[in-house]
Design a protein around this motif. Structure first.
Motif, PDB file in Angstrom:
ATOM      1  N   ALA A  20       0.791  -1.223   0.000  1.00 31.95           N
ATOM      2  CA  ALA A  20       0.000   0.000   0.000  1.00 31.95           C
ATOM      3  C   ALA A  20       0.829   1.283   0.000  1.00 31.95           C
ATOM      4  O   ALA A  20       0.289   2.351  -0.208  1.00 31.95           O
ATOM      5  N   SER A  21       2.133   1.219   0.251  1.00 35.44           N
ATOM      6  CA  SER A  21       2.945   2.422   0.369  1.00 35.44           C
ATOM      7  C   SER A  21       4.087   2.410  -0.642  1.00 35.44           C
ATOM      8  O   SER A  21       4.550   1.369  -1.063  1.00 35.44           O
ATOM      9  N   SER A  22       4.556   3.598  -0.982  1.00 37.48           N
ATOM     10  CA  SER A  22       5.644   3.716  -1.953  1.00 37.48           C
ATOM     11  C   SER A  22       6.988   3.404  -1.299  1.00 37.48           C
ATOM     12  O   SER A  22       7.151   3.547  -0.086  1.00 37.48           O
ATOM     13  N   PRO A  23       7.989   3.014  -2.089  1.00 33.99           N
ATOM     14  CA  PRO A  23       9.328   2.771  -1.545  1.00 33.99           C
ATOM     15  C   PRO A  23       9.901   4.004  -0.836  1.00 33.99           C
ATOM     16  O   PRO A  23      10.561   3.875   0.191  1.00 33.99           O
ATOM     17  N   VAL A  24       9.630   5.181  -1.361  1.00 36.92           N
ATOM     18  CA  VAL A  24      10.131   6.414  -0.741  1.00 36.92           C
ATOM     19  C   VAL A  24       9.491   6.606   0.634  1.00 36.92           C
ATOM     20  O   VAL A  24      10.173   6.972   1.608  1.00 36.92           O
ATOM     21  N   ALA A  25       8.199   6.348   0.733  1.00 38.14           N
ATOM     22  CA  ALA A  25       7.508   6.488   2.017  1.00 38.14           C
ATOM     23  C   ALA A  25       8.082   5.520   3.053  1.00 38.14           C
ATOM     24  O   ALA A  25       8.255   5.887   4.217  1.00 38.14           O
ATOM     25  N   TRP A  26       8.382   4.292   2.631  1.00 36.26           N
ATOM     26  CA  TRP A  26       8.961   3.326   3.568  1.00 36.26           C
ATOM     27  C   TRP A  26      10.361   3.747   3.990  1.00 36.26           C
ATOM     28  O   TRP A  26      10.750   3.570   5.153  1.00 36.26           O
ATOM     29  N   GLU A  27      11.155   4.301   3.093  1.00 36.54           N
ATOM     30  CA  GLU A  27      12.494   4.801   3.448  1.00 36.54           C
ATOM     31  C   GLU A  27      12.380   5.904   4.497  1.00 36.54           C
ATOM     32  O   GLU A  27      13.138   5.925   5.466  1.00 36.54           O
ATOM     33  N   GLU A  28      11.458   6.822   4.287  1.00 38.91           N
ATOM     34  CA  GLU A  28      11.253   7.914   5.236  1.00 38.91           C
ATOM     35  C   GLU A  28      10.783   7.378   6.588  1.00 38.91           C
ATOM     36  O   GLU A  28      11.224   7.842   7.639  1.00 38.91           O
ATOM     37  N   PHE A  29       9.896   6.394   6.557  1.00 37.28           N
ATOM     38  CA  PHE A  29       9.399   5.763   7.779  1.00 37.28           C
ATOM     39  C   PHE A  29      10.558   5.129   8.548  1.00 37.28           C
ATOM     40  O   PHE A  29      10.724   5.355   9.747  1.00 37.28           O
ATOM     41  N   ARG A  30      11.375   4.316   7.873  1.00 34.85           N
ATOM     42  CA  ARG A  30      12.499   3.651   8.533  1.00 34.85           C
ATOM     43  C   ARG A  30      13.493   4.665   9.103  1.00 34.85           C
ATOM     44  O   ARG A  30      14.010   4.492  10.210  1.00 34.85           O
ATOM     45  N   ALA A  31      13.736   5.741   8.365  1.00 37.28           N
ATOM     46  CA  ALA A  31      14.662   6.782   8.843  1.00 37.28           C
ATOM     47  C   ALA A  31      14.110   7.446  10.115  1.00 37.28           C
ATOM     48  O   ALA A  31      14.866   7.716  11.052  1.00 37.28           O
ATOM     49  N   ASP A  32      12.798   7.684  10.159  1.00 39.87           N
ATOM     50  CA  ASP A  32      12.201   8.313  11.335  1.00 39.87           C
ATOM     51  C   ASP A  32      12.229   7.364  12.529  1.00 39.87           C
ATOM     52  O   ASP A  32      12.547   7.779  13.649  1.00 39.87           O
ATOM     53  N   VAL A  33      11.916   6.084  12.298  1.00 40.81           N
ATOM     54  CA  VAL A  33      11.979   5.097  13.386  1.00 40.81           C
ATOM     55  C   VAL A  33      13.399   5.052  13.941  1.00 40.81           C
ATOM     56  O   VAL A  33      13.608   5.114  15.153  1.00 40.81           O
ATOM     57  N   ARG A  34      14.384   4.972  13.057  1.00 43.41           N
ATOM     58  CA  ARG A  34      15.780   4.902  13.484  1.00 43.41           C
ATOM     59  C   ARG A  34      16.163   6.144  14.304  1.00 43.41           C
ATOM     60  O   ARG A  34      16.731   6.049  15.387  1.00 43.41           O
ATOM     61  N   LYS A  35      15.820   7.318  13.783  1.00 40.11           N
ATOM     62  CA  LYS A  35      16.169   8.572  14.447  1.00 40.11           C
ATOM     63  C   LYS A  35      15.527   8.674  15.836  1.00 40.11           C
ATOM     64  O   LYS A  35      16.195   9.001  16.822  1.00 40.11           O
ATOM     65  N   GLN A  36      14.225   8.408  15.905  1.00 44.61           N
ATOM     66  CA  GLN A  36      13.501   8.533  17.171  1.00 44.61           C
ATOM     67  C   GLN A  36      13.980   7.504  18.204  1.00 44.61           C
ATOM     68  O   GLN A  36      14.143   7.832  19.381  1.00 44.61           O
ATOM     69  N   CYS A  37      14.201   6.264  17.752  1.00 43.82           N
ATOM     70  CA  CYS A  37      14.655   5.213  18.670  1.00 43.82           C
ATOM     71  C   CYS A  37      16.071   5.496  19.160  1.00 43.82           C
ATOM     72  O   CYS A  37      16.367   5.324  20.348  1.00 43.82           O
TER      73      CYS A  37
END
Length: 90
Positions: A20-37
């Motif tokens: 359901a999501s674009s590759p760019v959206a998943w990259e941004e999601f993973r980057a935010d998870v990494r940063k916040q964690c």
């Protein structure tokens, strides 16, 4: 055995999301998870842990594992609220 079952459950739970999501959206999601964690882990005393982010997480949470020496923690990132929680160190 439990880790294999957990991995399979996460893969099945996230299969519909991945389509359901674009590759760019998943990259941004993973980057935010990494940063916040990473930010939260450093506030709790970890210096520079290795951060392994699950590619899509679950329907409600992003998931990461943080490892630094013998200290291992699981980070849950709430997708709706964009907040994180870490398990206590081991």
């Amino acid at each position: 055995m439990r880790i294999g079952i957990l991995g399979a459950a996460l893969a099945l739970a996230s299969a519909g999301q991945a389509a359901a999501s674009s590759p760019v959206a998943w990259e941004e999601f993973r980057a935010d998870v990494r940063k916040q964690c990473l930010h939260r882990a450093q506030r709790l005393g970890m210096k520079s842990p290795k951060v392994v982010v699950h590619p899509v997480g679950t329907q409600n949470y992003g998931i990461a594992v943080l490892i630094e020496g013998n200290d291992k923690r699981i980070c849950l990132y709430n997708k709706q609220q964009k907040t994180v929680e870490l398990t206590p160190g081991t």
